[in-house]
Scaffold this motif. Structure first.
Motif, PDB file in Angstrom:
ATOM      1  N   ALA A  79      -2.210   5.834   5.824  1.00 29.39           N
ATOM      2  CA  ALA A  79      -1.381   5.966   4.619  1.00 29.39           C
ATOM      3  C   ALA A  79      -1.951   5.148   3.464  1.00 29.39           C
ATOM      4  CB  ALA A  79       0.044   5.514   4.903  1.00 29.39           C
ATOM      5  N   ALA A  80      -1.725   5.632   2.248  1.00 30.74           N
ATOM      6  CA  ALA A  80      -2.057   4.856   1.056  1.00 30.74           C
ATOM      7  C   ALA A  80      -1.065   3.698   0.980  1.00 30.74           C
ATOM      8  CB  ALA A  80      -1.961   5.728  -0.182  1.00 30.74           C
ATOM      9  N   VAL A  81      -1.559   2.518   0.606  1.00 27.57           N
ATOM     10  CA  VAL A  81      -0.757   1.296   0.639  1.00 27.57           C
ATOM     11  C   VAL A  81      -0.661   0.682  -0.755  1.00 27.57           C
ATOM     12  CG1 VAL A  81      -0.709  -1.060   1.579  1.00 27.57           C
ATOM     13  CG2 VAL A  81      -1.383   0.845   3.027  1.00 27.57           C
ATOM     14  N   ALA A  82       0.492   0.071  -1.023  1.00 26.10           N
ATOM     15  CA  ALA A  82       0.732  -0.680  -2.258  1.00 26.10           C
ATOM     16  C   ALA A  82       1.410  -1.996  -1.876  1.00 26.10           C
ATOM     17  CB  ALA A  82       1.613   0.118  -3.205  1.00 26.10           C
ATOM     18  N   SER A  83       1.581  -2.876  -2.836  1.00 27.87           N
ATOM     19  CA  SER A  83       2.300  -4.127  -2.620  1.00 27.87           C
ATOM     20  C   SER A  83       3.760  -3.917  -2.976  1.00 27.87           C
ATOM     21  CB  SER A  83       1.719  -5.225  -3.520  1.00 27.87           C
ATOM     22  OG  SER A  83       2.472  -6.424  -3.395  1.00 27.87           O
ATOM     23  N   ASP A  84       4.654  -4.556  -2.214  1.00 25.55           N
ATOM     24  CA  ASP A  84       6.064  -4.549  -2.604  1.00 25.55           C
ATOM     25  C   ASP A  84       6.321  -5.782  -3.463  1.00 25.55           C
ATOM     26  OD1 ASP A  84       6.401  -6.753  -0.897  1.00 25.55           O
ATOM     27  OD2 ASP A  84       8.004  -5.826   0.274  1.00 25.55           O
ATOM     28  N   ALA A  85       7.563  -6.070  -3.778  1.00 27.57           N
ATOM     29  CA  ALA A  85       7.919  -7.192  -4.653  1.00 27.57           C
ATOM     30  C   ALA A  85       7.556  -8.548  -4.064  1.00 27.57           C
ATOM     31  CB  ALA A  85       9.414  -7.141  -4.961  1.00 27.57           C
ATOM     32  N   SER A  86       7.324  -8.615  -2.745  1.00 26.77           N
ATOM     33  CA  SER A  86       7.003  -9.873  -2.071  1.00 26.77           C
ATOM     34  C   SER A  86       5.556  -9.966  -1.601  1.00 26.77           C
ATOM     35  CB  SER A  86       7.922 -10.049  -0.861  1.00 26.77           C
ATOM     36  OG  SER A  86       9.267 -10.080  -1.262  1.00 26.77           O
ATOM     37  N   GLY A  87       4.711  -9.052  -2.051  1.00 25.16           N
ATOM     38  CA  GLY A  87       3.308  -9.080  -1.655  1.00 25.16           C
ATOM     39  C   GLY A  87       3.045  -8.487  -0.287  1.00 25.16           C
ATOM     40  N   LYS A  88       4.040  -7.816   0.292  1.00 24.90           N
ATOM     41  CA  LYS A  88       3.868  -7.167   1.597  1.00 24.90           C
ATOM     42  C   LYS A  88       3.377  -5.740   1.410  1.00 24.90           C
ATOM     43  CE  LYS A  88       7.642  -9.790   3.694  1.00 24.90           C
ATOM     44  NZ  LYS A  88       8.950  -9.665   4.389  1.00 24.90           N
ATOM     45  N   ALA A  89       2.742  -5.201   2.453  1.00 23.56           N
ATOM     46  CA  ALA A  89       2.230  -3.831   2.409  1.00 23.56           C
ATOM     47  C   ALA A  89       3.364  -2.830   2.587  1.00 23.56           C
ATOM     48  CB  ALA A  89       1.190  -3.633   3.499  1.00 23.56           C
ATOM     49  N   THR A  90       3.339  -1.804   1.752  1.00 21.73           N
ATOM     50  CA  THR A  90       4.304  -0.722   1.831  1.00 21.73           C
ATOM     51  C   THR A  90       3.568   0.583   1.552  1.00 21.73           C
ATOM     52  OG1 THR A  90       6.482   0.028   1.064  1.00 21.73           O
ATOM     53  CG2 THR A  90       5.012  -0.900  -0.598  1.00 21.73           C
ATOM     54  N   THR A  91       4.133   1.689   1.977  1.00 24.35           N
ATOM     55  CA  THR A  91       3.518   2.979   1.696  1.00 24.35           C
ATOM     56  C   THR A  91       3.565   3.216   0.192  1.00 24.35           C
ATOM     57  OG1 THR A  91       4.209   3.817   3.843  1.00 24.35           O
ATOM     58  CG2 THR A  91       3.604   5.451   2.184  1.00 24.35           C
ATOM     59  N   ALA A  92       2.420   3.567  -0.402  1.00 20.89           N
ATOM     60  CA  ALA A  92       2.324   3.754  -1.852  1.00 20.89           C
ATOM     61  C   ALA A  92       3.035   5.035  -2.279  1.00 20.89           C
ATOM     62  CB  ALA A  92       0.864   3.809  -2.274  1.00 20.89           C
ATOM     63  N   SER A  93       3.800   4.917  -3.366  1.00 21.56           N
ATOM     64  CA  SER A  93       4.421   6.107  -3.951  1.00 21.56           C
ATOM     65  C   SER A  93       3.720   6.476  -5.251  1.00 21.56           C
ATOM     66  CB  SER A  93       5.915   5.864  -4.199  1.00 21.56           C
ATOM     67  OG  SER A  93       6.092   4.768  -5.070  1.00 21.56           O
ATOM     68  N   GLY A  94       2.834   5.631  -5.709  1.00 23.36           N
ATOM     69  CA  GLY A  94       2.063   5.861  -6.921  1.00 23.36           C
ATOM     70  C   GLY A  94       0.636   5.411  -6.677  1.00 23.36           C
ATOM     71  N   ASP A  95       0.149   4.531  -7.536  1.00 24.08           N
ATOM     72  CA  ASP A  95      -1.217   4.015  -7.387  1.00 24.08           C
ATOM     73  C   ASP A  95      -1.340   3.197  -6.112  1.00 24.08           C
ATOM     74  OD1 ASP A  95      -1.972   5.149  -9.774  1.00 24.08           O
ATOM     75  OD2 ASP A  95      -1.584   3.340 -10.948  1.00 24.08           O
ATOM     76  N   ALA A  96      -2.377   3.451  -5.355  1.00 23.71           N
ATOM     77  CA  ALA A  96      -2.629   2.730  -4.106  1.00 23.71           C
ATOM     78  C   ALA A  96      -3.628   1.610  -4.336  1.00 23.71           C
ATOM     79  CB  ALA A  96      -3.164   3.688  -3.050  1.00 23.71           C
ATOM     80  N   ILE A  97      -3.494   0.539  -3.550  1.00 24.28           N
ATOM     81  CA  ILE A  97      -4.455  -0.558  -3.598  1.00 24.28           C
ATOM     82  C   ILE A  97      -5.311  -0.580  -2.341  1.00 24.28           C
ATOM     83  CG2 ILE A  97      -3.077  -1.990  -5.129  1.00 24.28           C
ATOM     84  CD1 ILE A  97      -2.245  -3.584  -2.618  1.00 24.28           C
ATOM     85  N   GLY A  98      -4.929   0.258  -1.364  1.00 33.91           N
ATOM     86  CA  GLY A  98      -5.678   0.288  -0.124  1.00 33.91           C
ATOM     87  C   GLY A  98      -5.218   1.397   0.796  1.00 33.91           C
ATOM     88  N   VAL A  99      -5.826   1.426   1.978  1.00 27.39           N
ATOM     89  CA  VAL A  99      -5.502   2.413   3.006  1.00 27.39           C
ATOM     90  C   VAL A  99      -5.219   1.663   4.298  1.00 27.39           C
ATOM     91  CG1 VAL A  99      -6.383   4.362   4.360  1.00 27.39           C
ATOM     92  CG2 VAL A  99      -6.976   4.144   1.936  1.00 27.39           C
ATOM     93  N   ALA A 100      -4.133   2.009   4.966  1.00 27.21           N
ATOM     94  CA  ALA A 100      -3.778   1.373   6.237  1.00 27.21           C
ATOM     95  C   ALA A 100      -4.766   1.805   7.321  1.00 27.21           C
ATOM     96  CB  ALA A 100      -2.359   1.760   6.629  1.00 27.21           C
ATOM     97  N   ILE A 101      -5.390   0.847   7.968  1.00 29.67           N
ATOM     98  CA  ILE A 101      -6.279   1.140   9.087  1.00 29.67           C
ATOM     99  C   ILE A 101      -5.467   1.163  10.382  1.00 29.67           C
ATOM    100  CG2 ILE A 101      -8.214   0.269  10.459  1.00 29.67           C
ATOM    101  CD1 ILE A 101      -9.459  -0.676   7.861  1.00 29.67           C
ATOM    102  N   THR A 102      -4.521   0.250  10.475  1.00 27.63           N
ATOM    103  CA  THR A 102      -3.592   0.244  11.610  1.00 27.63           C
ATOM    104  C   THR A 102      -2.188   0.455  11.065  1.00 27.63           C
ATOM    105  OG1 THR A 102      -3.309  -2.157  11.516  1.00 27.63           O
ATOM    106  CG2 THR A 102      -5.036  -1.313  12.979  1.00 27.63           C
ATOM    107  N   ALA A 103      -1.308   0.941  11.908  1.00 31.62           N
ATOM    108  CA  ALA A 103       0.092   1.131  11.515  1.00 31.62           C
ATOM    109  C   ALA A 103       0.771  -0.229  11.398  1.00 31.62           C
ATOM    110  CB  ALA A 103       0.809   1.997  12.541  1.00 31.62           C
ATOM    111  N   GLY A 104       1.848  -0.267  10.609  1.00 32.66           N
ATOM    112  CA  GLY A 104       2.598  -1.499  10.455  1.00 32.66           C
ATOM    113  C   GLY A 104       4.082  -1.253  10.616  1.00 32.66           C
TER     114      GLY A 104
END
Length: 115
Positions: A79-104
């Motif tokens: 999945a495409a990943v973004a930061s949430d309000a606390s700096g945690k990884a979340t599924t991106a709904s817009g611009d992505a900063i990365g790609v999940a290699i493992t599930a979380g």
């Protein structure tokens, strides 16, 4: 998996939890990322007010490349990943900063390839 492409240090501008996405403030200091700040990497150490030393007098160790971050909720591998309000990884709904290699899963650690 964790394979930092680059590991670097920046003076901290505030407290930063370990395994969180990191941004830079206007003073060139590391801060915990939120949903609207550009991400430069992930924290490899925790920066807190401890032993009489404020967080703003400490150094944040940051890595880019393939990093370990805490998941905000369920994130599927690939999945495409973004930061949430606390700096945690979340599924991106817009611009992505990365790609999940493992599930979380919420509160668990996962691998993310930063882009």
């Amino acid at each position: 998996y964790e394979i930092p492409g680059l590991r670097f240090s920046i003076p901290a501008g505030a407290a930063i939890a370990r395994h969180r996405f990191v941004s830079v403030n206007a003073n060139g200091q590391a801060i915990q990322a939120n949903a609207s700040t550009p991400v430069i990497g992930a924290s490899m150490n925790e920066v807190t007010n401890s032993d009489g030393l404020p967080a703003t007098k400490q150094i944040a160790e940051i890595a880019d490349g393939i990093v370990i971050v805490e998941a905000a909720g369920t994130v599927a591998a690939g999945a495409a990943v973004a930061s949430d309000a606390s700096g945690k990884a979340t599924t991106a709904s817009g611009d992505a900063i990365g790609v999940a290699i493992t599930a979380g899963a919420a509160g668990g650690l996962m691998s993310v390839k930063l882009i």
